[in-house]
Design a protein around this motif. Structure first.
Motif, mmCIF file in Angstrom:
data_model
loop_
_atom_site.group_PDB
_atom_site.id
_atom_site.type_symbol
_atom_site.label_atom_id
_atom_site.label_comp_id
_atom_site.label_asym_id
_atom_site.label_seq_id
_atom_site.Cartn_x
_atom_site.Cartn_y
_atom_site.Cartn_z
ATOM 1 N N GLY A 71 5.928 14.515 -11.446
ATOM 2 C CA GLY A 71 5.935 15.887 -11.943
ATOM 3 C C GLY A 71 4.646 16.570 -11.551
ATOM 4 O O GLY A 71 4.303 16.625 -10.365
ATOM 5 N N ASP A 72 3.918 17.044 -12.537
ATOM 6 C CA ASP A 72 2.633 17.691 -12.250
ATOM 7 C C ASP A 72 1.457 16.803 -12.651
ATOM 8 O O ASP A 72 0.327 17.266 -12.754
ATOM 9 C CB ASP A 72 2.543 19.046 -12.971
ATOM 10 N N ARG A 73 1.739 15.511 -12.857
ATOM 11 C CA ARG A 73 0.685 14.587 -13.276
ATOM 12 C C ARG A 73 0.425 13.519 -12.228
ATOM 13 O O ARG A 73 1.326 13.113 -11.499
ATOM 14 C CB ARG A 73 1.064 13.900 -14.599
ATOM 15 N N SER A 74 -0.812 13.058 -12.171
ATOM 16 C CA SER A 74 -1.189 11.936 -11.321
ATOM 17 C C SER A 74 -1.382 10.720 -12.215
ATOM 18 O O SER A 74 -2.218 10.739 -13.128
ATOM 19 C CB SER A 74 -2.479 12.245 -10.562
ATOM 20 N N ILE A 75 -0.593 9.669 -11.984
ATOM 21 C CA ILE A 75 -0.697 8.470 -12.810
ATOM 22 C C ILE A 75 -0.955 7.246 -11.937
ATOM 23 O O ILE A 75 -0.631 7.232 -10.756
ATOM 24 C CB ILE A 75 0.588 8.247 -13.651
ATOM 25 N N GLN A 76 -1.569 6.242 -12.535
ATOM 26 C CA GLN A 76 -1.914 5.036 -11.780
ATOM 27 C C GLN A 76 -0.660 4.246 -11.440
ATOM 28 O O GLN A 76 0.241 4.089 -12.264
ATOM 29 C CB GLN A 76 -2.877 4.173 -12.580
ATOM 30 N N LYS A 77 -0.611 3.766 -10.201
ATOM 31 C CA LYS A 77 0.511 2.959 -9.768
ATOM 32 C C LYS A 77 0.516 1.617 -10.486
ATOM 33 O O LYS A 77 -0.528 1.076 -10.833
ATOM 34 C CB LYS A 77 0.453 2.726 -8.256
ATOM 35 N N LYS A 78 1.718 1.073 -10.669
ATOM 36 C CA LYS A 78 1.850 -0.266 -11.224
ATOM 37 C C LYS A 78 1.552 -1.302 -10.140
ATOM 38 O O LYS A 78 1.611 -1.009 -8.951
ATOM 39 C CB LYS A 78 3.260 -0.461 -11.778
ATOM 40 N N GLU A 79 1.251 -2.501 -10.581
ATOM 41 C CA GLU A 79 0.893 -3.573 -9.647
ATOM 42 C C GLU A 79 1.976 -3.784 -8.594
ATOM 43 O O GLU A 79 1.678 -3.978 -7.409
ATOM 44 C CB GLU A 79 0.652 -4.869 -10.421
ATOM 45 N N LYS A 80 3.241 -3.736 -8.994
ATOM 46 C CA LYS A 80 4.327 -3.968 -8.042
ATOM 47 C C LYS A 80 4.411 -2.856 -6.995
ATOM 48 O O LYS A 80 4.942 -3.074 -5.900
ATOM 49 C CB LYS A 80 5.661 -4.105 -8.768
ATOM 50 N N GLU A 81 3.866 -1.675 -7.306
ATOM 51 C CA GLU A 81 3.842 -0.578 -6.338
ATOM 52 C C GLU A 81 2.656 -0.704 -5.394
ATOM 53 O O GLU A 81 2.683 -0.188 -4.277
ATOM 54 C CB GLU A 81 3.785 0.765 -7.072
ATOM 55 N N VAL A 82 1.624 -1.382 -5.841
ATOM 56 C CA VAL A 82 0.421 -1.577 -5.025
ATOM 57 C C VAL A 82 0.623 -2.710 -4.017
ATOM 58 O O VAL A 82 0.123 -2.642 -2.888
ATOM 59 C CB VAL A 82 -0.792 -1.876 -5.927
ATOM 60 N N THR A 83 1.381 -3.730 -4.406
ATOM 61 C CA THR A 83 1.524 -4.936 -3.586
ATOM 62 C C THR A 83 1.985 -4.664 -2.160
ATOM 63 O O THR A 83 1.411 -5.218 -1.210
ATOM 64 C CB THR A 83 2.466 -5.942 -4.268
ATOM 65 N N PRO A 84 3.015 -3.820 -1.925
ATOM 66 C CA PRO A 84 3.434 -3.581 -0.534
ATOM 67 C C PRO A 84 2.337 -2.973 0.338
ATOM 68 O O PRO A 84 2.275 -3.249 1.541
ATOM 69 C CB PRO A 84 4.604 -2.598 -0.700
ATOM 70 N N ILE A 85 1.486 -2.159 -0.274
ATOM 71 C CA ILE A 85 0.370 -1.581 0.482
ATOM 72 C C ILE A 85 -0.673 -2.659 0.757
ATOM 73 O O ILE A 85 -1.191 -2.791 1.864
ATOM 74 C CB ILE A 85 -0.267 -0.415 -0.303
ATOM 75 N N ARG A 86 -0.954 -3.466 -0.260
ATOM 76 C CA ARG A 86 -1.983 -4.493 -0.143
ATOM 77 C C ARG A 86 -1.634 -5.539 0.922
ATOM 78 O O ARG A 86 -2.527 -6.117 1.549
ATOM 79 C CB ARG A 86 -2.177 -5.162 -1.507
ATOM 80 N N THR A 87 -0.343 -5.785 1.133
ATOM 81 C CA THR A 87 0.031 -6.781 2.139
ATOM 82 C C THR A 87 -0.357 -6.349 3.549
ATOM 83 O O THR A 87 -0.411 -7.177 4.450
ATOM 84 C CB THR A 87 1.549 -7.059 2.107
ATOM 85 N N ASN A 88 -0.619 -5.063 3.743
ATOM 86 C CA ASN A 88 -1.047 -4.567 5.051
ATOM 87 C C ASN A 88 -2.561 -4.611 5.231
ATOM 88 O O ASN A 88 -3.083 -4.148 6.249
ATOM 89 C CB ASN A 88 -0.550 -3.133 5.262
ATOM 90 N N ILE A 89 -3.258 -5.130 4.221
ATOM 91 C CA ILE A 89 -4.722 -5.219 4.275
ATOM 92 C C ILE A 89 -5.105 -6.685 4.107
ATOM 93 O O ILE A 89 -5.030 -7.244 3.008
ATOM 94 C CB ILE A 89 -5.381 -4.365 3.173
ATOM 95 N N GLY A 90 -5.481 -7.343 5.200
ATOM 96 C CA GLY A 90 -5.853 -8.753 5.148
ATOM 97 C C GLY A 90 -7.256 -8.934 4.597
ATOM 98 O O GLY A 90 -8.119 -8.075 4.757
ATOM 99 N N MET A 91 -7.482 -10.068 3.938
ATOM 100 C CA MET A 91 -8.785 -10.335 3.328
ATOM 101 C C MET A 91 -9.214 -11.763 3.636
ATOM 102 O O MET A 91 -8.440 -12.710 3.462
ATOM 103 C CB MET A 91 -8.690 -10.140 1.807
ATOM 104 N N VAL A 92 -10.440 -11.912 4.105
ATOM 105 C CA VAL A 92 -11.028 -13.228 4.368
ATOM 106 C C VAL A 92 -12.289 -13.341 3.520
ATOM 107 O O VAL A 92 -13.167 -12.478 3.577
ATOM 108 C CB VAL A 92 -11.357 -13.410 5.858
ATOM 109 N N PHE A 93 -12.378 -14.418 2.738
ATOM 110 C CA PHE A 93 -13.457 -14.593 1.781
ATOM 111 C C PHE A 93 -14.536 -15.522 2.335
ATOM 112 O O PHE A 93 -14.296 -16.310 3.239
ATOM 113 C CB PHE A 93 -12.912 -15.185 0.474
ATOM 114 N N GLN A 94 -15.705 -15.472 1.715
ATOM 115 C CA GLN A 94 -16.781 -16.352 2.169
ATOM 116 C C GLN A 94 -16.507 -17.804 1.800
ATOM 117 O O GLN A 94 -16.995 -18.725 2.453
ATOM 118 C CB GLN A 94 -18.123 -15.900 1.587
ATOM 119 N N SER A 95 -15.680 -18.041 0.774
ATOM 120 C CA SER A 95 -15.446 -19.408 0.296
ATOM 121 C C SER A 95 -14.097 -19.971 0.740
ATOM 122 O O SER A 95 -13.588 -20.917 0.148
ATOM 123 C CB SER A 95 -15.537 -19.442 -1.238
ATOM 124 N N PHE A 96 -13.482 -19.372 1.762
ATOM 125 C CA PHE A 96 -12.252 -19.847 2.413
ATOM 126 C C PHE A 96 -10.995 -19.677 1.545
ATOM 127 O O PHE A 96 -10.005 -19.112 1.990
ATOM 128 C CB PHE A 96 -12.349 -21.311 2.870
#
Length: 252
Positions: A71-96
């Motif tokens: 509508g006219d409001r901005s609300i935070q996405k739920k985790e399940k809505e974030v996951t498809p975006i996050r899968t396109n961002i790879g992450m490599v950590f210092q501790s493997f």
């Protein structure tokens, strides 16, 4: 490809990220450097919402990762809505962060099978190809305990690449390695750079930042103090805090 707008992050009363603004284009390689405790890793982790910012917004390929309009409001996405975006961002950590009870190949194919629903045969074929890419096909049946630190980190890179990401984030990928093993990991990242992979790399390897990055960001006390080309970064001596940092690095 990626934009962070006015990112602040608090841990309790500790103001860790302070009004961070950042953007990068597809194909860019950005190195983030700075002293310990400057907020580098926290900032990197906000870019794929491993840490949610206290306020601000992050856009990936033009879409807010954090918010949606209803509508006219901005609300935070739920985790399940974030996951498809996050899968396109790879992450490599210092501790493997490899699964210790799975072989190198099993670590690499886990994400494509579980998250992307790829067939096992397809995942194995791609996984072997990626292990070959990082020079470890002959170690596909080895468990992490039987691999060196450098080999484990290369498996971790292959695992992140198995999700076919558009963006790769590296959080000090060589900091846990013995000096003689650092080169083999940096060489893999250099090869990804040559292939045009978009990357953000938090690193203390200044020669790597100088030679590979399109831009270098210097962070201190939760702020971006300097954002420039490598040439300007190392030759412009007008920032006292940066000069002190570089002088300390040179003495190490």
């Amino acid at each position: 490809m990626l934009k962070a707008l006015n990112i602040n992050k608090y841990f309790g009363n500790d103001h860790v990220l302070k009004s961070i603004n950042f953007e990068m284009d597809q194909g860019e390689i950005v190195a983030i450097v700075g002293p310990s405790g400057s907020g580098k890793s926290t900032f990197l982790r906000t870019l794929n919402l491993m840490e949610y910012p206290t306020d601000g917004d992050i856009f990936f390929k033009g879409e807010s990762i954090l918010y949606k309009t209803v509508g006219d409001r901005s609300i935070q996405k739920k985790e399940k809505e974030v996951t498809p975006i996050r899968t396109n961002i790879g992450m490599v950590f210092q501790s493997f962060n490899l699964f210790p009870h799975k072989t190198a190949l099993q670590n690499v194919i886990e994400g494509p099978i579980i998250v992307k629903r790829n067939s096992k045969d397809e995942a194995i074929k791609d996984g072997k190809s990626l292990l070959g890419k990082v020079g470890l096909l002959d170690k596909k049946d080895h468990y992490p305990s039987g691999l060196s630190g450098g080999q484990q980190q290369r498996v971790a890179i292959a695992r992140a690449l198995a999700m076919n990401p558009d963006l790769m984030l590296f959080d000090e990928p060589t900091s846990a390695l013995d000096p003689e093993l650092i080169g083999e990991v940096l060489n893999v990242i250099k090869d990804l750079a040559k292939e045009g992979m978009t990357m953000v790399v938090v690193t203390h390897e200044m020669n790597f930042a100088r030679n590979i990055a399109n831009r270098i960001i210097f962070m201190d006390d939760g702020r971006i103090v300097k954002n420039s080309t490598p040439e300007e970064f190392f030759t412009n001596k007008q920032n006292e805090r940066l000069n002190k940092f570089l002088a300390n690095i040179d003495r190490e």
